[in-house]
Design a protein around this motif. Structure first.
Motif, PDB file in Angstrom:
ATOM      1  N   MET A   1      53.257  40.566  27.230  1.00 22.20           N
ATOM      2  CA  MET A   1      54.440  40.161  26.497  1.00 22.20           C
ATOM      3  C   MET A   1      55.298  39.261  27.385  1.00 22.20           C
ATOM      4  O   MET A   1      55.697  39.665  28.464  1.00 22.20           O
ATOM      5  N   PRO A   2      55.585  38.049  26.936  1.00 19.79           N
ATOM      6  CA  PRO A   2      56.453  37.174  27.722  1.00 19.79           C
ATOM      7  C   PRO A   2      57.877  37.733  27.756  1.00 19.79           C
ATOM      8  O   PRO A   2      58.358  38.308  26.779  1.00 19.79           O
ATOM      9  N   THR A   3      58.520  37.560  28.900  1.00 17.21           N
ATOM     10  CA  THR A   3      59.880  38.047  29.084  1.00 17.21           C
ATOM     11  C   THR A   3      60.775  36.878  29.466  1.00 17.21           C
ATOM     12  O   THR A   3      60.386  36.061  30.305  1.00 17.21           O
ATOM     13  N   PRO A   4      61.972  36.799  28.886  1.00 18.99           N
ATOM     14  CA  PRO A   4      62.876  35.707  29.248  1.00 18.99           C
ATOM     15  C   PRO A   4      63.337  35.806  30.699  1.00 18.99           C
ATOM     16  O   PRO A   4      63.605  36.899  31.205  1.00 18.99           O
ATOM     17  N   THR A   5      63.406  34.661  31.343  1.00 16.97           N
ATOM     18  CA  THR A   5      63.983  34.573  32.679  1.00 16.97           C
ATOM     19  C   THR A   5      65.394  34.001  32.595  1.00 16.97           C
ATOM     20  O   THR A   5      66.182  34.151  33.522  1.00 16.97           O
ATOM     21  N   GLU A   6      65.691  33.339  31.472  1.00 17.97           N
ATOM     22  CA  GLU A   6      67.030  32.782  31.255  1.00 17.97           C
ATOM     23  C   GLU A   6      67.271  32.628  29.754  1.00 17.97           C
ATOM     24  O   GLU A   6      66.390  32.192  29.020  1.00 17.97           O
ATOM     25  N   ILE A   7      68.461  33.007  29.340  1.00 16.16           N
ATOM     26  CA  ILE A   7      68.898  32.791  27.952  1.00 16.16           C
ATOM     27  C   ILE A   7      70.275  32.147  28.047  1.00 16.16           C
ATOM     28  O   ILE A   7      71.181  32.705  28.675  1.00 16.16           O
ATOM     29  N   ARG A   8      70.393  30.974  27.460  1.00 14.84           N
ATOM     30  CA  ARG A   8      71.653  30.239  27.546  1.00 14.84           C
ATOM     31  C   ARG A   8      72.084  29.806  26.143  1.00 14.84           C
ATOM     32  O   ARG A   8      71.353  29.099  25.460  1.00 14.84           O
ATOM     33  N   LEU A   9      73.266  30.236  25.742  1.00 13.73           N
ATOM     34  CA  LEU A   9      73.831  29.846  24.465  1.00 13.73           C
ATOM     35  C   LEU A   9      74.686  28.603  24.663  1.00 13.73           C
ATOM     36  O   LEU A   9      75.614  28.606  25.477  1.00 13.73           O
ATOM     37  N   LYS A  10      74.359  27.558  23.937  1.00 12.53           N
ATOM     38  CA  LYS A  10      75.148  26.329  23.961  1.00 12.53           C
ATOM     39  C   LYS A  10      75.838  26.221  22.604  1.00 12.53           C
ATOM     40  O   LYS A  10      75.275  25.670  21.662  1.00 12.53           O
ATOM     41  N   ARG A  11      77.033  26.795  22.527  1.00  7.15           N
ATOM     42  CA  ARG A  11      77.745  26.878  21.245  1.00  7.15           C
ATOM     43  C   ARG A  11      78.007  25.507  20.638  1.00  7.15           C
ATOM     44  O   ARG A  11      77.807  25.303  19.447  1.00  7.15           O
ATOM     45  N   ALA A  12      78.504  24.569  21.437  1.00  2.00           N
ATOM     46  CA  ALA A  12      78.858  23.246  20.912  1.00  2.00           C
ATOM     47  C   ALA A  12      77.649  22.542  20.297  1.00  2.00           C
ATOM     48  O   ALA A  12      77.771  21.878  19.275  1.00  2.00           O
ATOM     49  N   GLU A  13      76.482  22.713  20.918  1.00  5.63           N
ATOM     50  CA  GLU A  13      75.255  22.090  20.407  1.00  5.63           C
ATOM     51  C   GLU A  13      74.564  22.953  19.357  1.00  5.63           C
ATOM     52  O   GLU A  13      73.591  22.534  18.752  1.00  5.63           O
ATOM     53  N   ARG A  14      75.050  24.189  19.185  1.00  9.39           N
ATOM     54  CA  ARG A  14      74.459  25.162  18.253  1.00  9.39           C
ATOM     55  C   ARG A  14      72.977  25.377  18.580  1.00  9.39           C
ATOM     56  O   ARG A  14      72.125  25.327  17.706  1.00  9.39           O
ATOM     57  N   VAL A  15      72.720  25.678  19.858  1.00 14.33           N
ATOM     58  CA  VAL A  15      71.354  25.867  20.345  1.00 14.33           C
ATOM     59  C   VAL A  15      71.319  27.070  21.282  1.00 14.33           C
ATOM     60  O   VAL A  15      72.233  27.286  22.072  1.00 14.33           O
ATOM     61  N   LEU A  16      70.231  27.833  21.181  1.00 13.23           N
ATOM     62  CA  LEU A  16      69.947  28.894  22.133  1.00 13.23           C
ATOM     63  C   LEU A  16      68.754  28.436  22.961  1.00 13.23           C
ATOM     64  O   LEU A  16      67.685  28.165  22.406  1.00 13.23           O
ATOM     65  N   GLU A  17      68.952  28.296  24.259  1.00 11.20           N
ATOM     66  CA  GLU A  17      67.859  27.901  25.153  1.00 11.20           C
ATOM     67  C   GLU A  17      67.286  29.155  25.788  1.00 11.20           C
ATOM     68  O   GLU A  17      68.040  29.999  26.285  1.00 11.20           O
ATOM     69  N   VAL A  18      65.967  29.257  25.753  1.00 10.85           N
ATOM     70  CA  VAL A  18      65.303  30.430  26.316  1.00 10.85           C
ATOM     71  C   VAL A  18      64.153  29.964  27.204  1.00 10.85           C
ATOM     72  O   VAL A  18      63.308  29.174  26.777  1.00 10.85           O
ATOM     73  N   ALA A  19      64.137  30.454  28.443  1.00 10.84           N
ATOM     74  CA  ALA A  19      63.034  30.205  29.372  1.00 10.84           C
ATOM     75  C   ALA A  19      62.308  31.529  29.573  1.00 10.84           C
ATOM     76  O   ALA A  19      62.940  32.587  29.699  1.00 10.84           O
ATOM     77  N   PHE A  20      60.973  31.464  29.594  1.00  8.79           N
ATOM     78  CA  PHE A  20      60.155  32.667  29.727  1.00  8.79           C
ATOM     79  C   PHE A  20      59.381  32.664  31.040  1.00  8.79           C
ATOM     80  O   PHE A  20      59.145  31.616  31.643  1.00  8.79           O
ATOM     81  N   ASP A  21      58.942  33.864  31.426  1.00 12.41           N
ATOM     82  CA  ASP A  21      58.221  34.021  32.691  1.00 12.41           C
ATOM     83  C   ASP A  21      56.825  33.399  32.679  1.00 12.41           C
ATOM     84  O   ASP A  21      56.185  33.306  33.716  1.00 12.41           O
ATOM     85  N   ASP A  22      56.362  32.931  31.515  1.00 12.43           N
ATOM     86  CA  ASP A  22      55.076  32.229  31.472  1.00 12.43           C
ATOM     87  C   ASP A  22      55.257  30.721  31.670  1.00 12.43           C
ATOM     88  O   ASP A  22      54.309  29.954  31.567  1.00 12.43           O
ATOM     89  N   GLY A  23      56.507  30.298  31.951  1.00 16.30           N
ATOM     90  CA  GLY A  23      56.801  28.886  32.193  1.00 16.30           C
ATOM     91  C   GLY A  23      57.266  28.130  30.960  1.00 16.30           C
ATOM     92  O   GLY A  23      57.709  26.990  31.064  1.00 16.30           O
ATOM     93  N   SER A  24      57.180  28.739  29.798  1.00 11.92           N
ATOM     94  CA  SER A  24      57.605  28.045  28.581  1.00 11.92           C
ATOM     95  C   SER A  24      59.128  28.061  28.471  1.00 11.92           C
ATOM     96  O   SER A  24      59.799  28.972  28.954  1.00 11.92           O
ATOM     97  N   ARG A  25      59.649  27.000  27.872  1.00 12.90           N
ATOM     98  CA  ARG A  25      61.092  26.851  27.628  1.00 12.90           C
ATOM     99  C   ARG A  25      61.265  26.333  26.220  1.00 12.90           C
ATOM    100  O   ARG A  25      60.557  25.417  25.807  1.00 12.90           O
TER     101      ARG A  25
END
Length: 122
Positions: A1-25
């Motif tokens: 199961m991939p696990t997030p290494t970073e979760i960043r909410l960008k409210r102004a852009e209305r985007v949730l950025e998520v980076a995972f331990d498998d290298g995917s973003r």
């Protein structure tokens, strides 16, 4: 199961950025997350019961809250807050974003619906 290494909410852009331990973003737009909410309100209670939500182009995210060590709960500015986004589901949303989004747009068109919110009278 991939696990997030970073979760960043960008409210102004209305985007949730998520980076995972498998290298995917992934950059997941609020509208996409809202219309693909894992809640029963959107997914229904069984196969073939998914609800096509229209008018969510301008939806934003108020906050993302941790749920244990396996998920987040996203609170949208339309006050929807019942979806629990597991790490596995967030990863799938990122991997399948193009296909899911195309299917959503096809479903809207088939029902004569729009991504735009209804125009206010007055």
């Amino acid at each position: 199961m991939p696990t997030p290494t970073e979760i960043r909410l960008k409210r102004a852009e209305r985007v949730l950025e998520v980076a995972f331990d498998d290298g995917s973003r992934f950059a997941l737009p609020a509208e996409y997350l809202r219309v693909e909410s894992p809640s029963a309100e959107v997914q229904g209670h069984g196969p073939g019961q998914k609800v096509i939500l229209a008018g969510r182009r301008e939806v934003g995210i108020l906050r993302a809250e941790p749920v244990g060590h396996y998920a987040i709960r996203i609170v949208f500015d339309d006050l929807h807050d019942s979806g629990i986004y597991s790490w596995t589901y967030l990863h799938a949303l990122g991997r399948e974003q193009a296909e899911r989004w195309a299917e959503y747009e096809r479903a809207l068109a088939a029902k004569g619906l729009s991504r735009d919110p209804p125009k206010r009278k007055g």
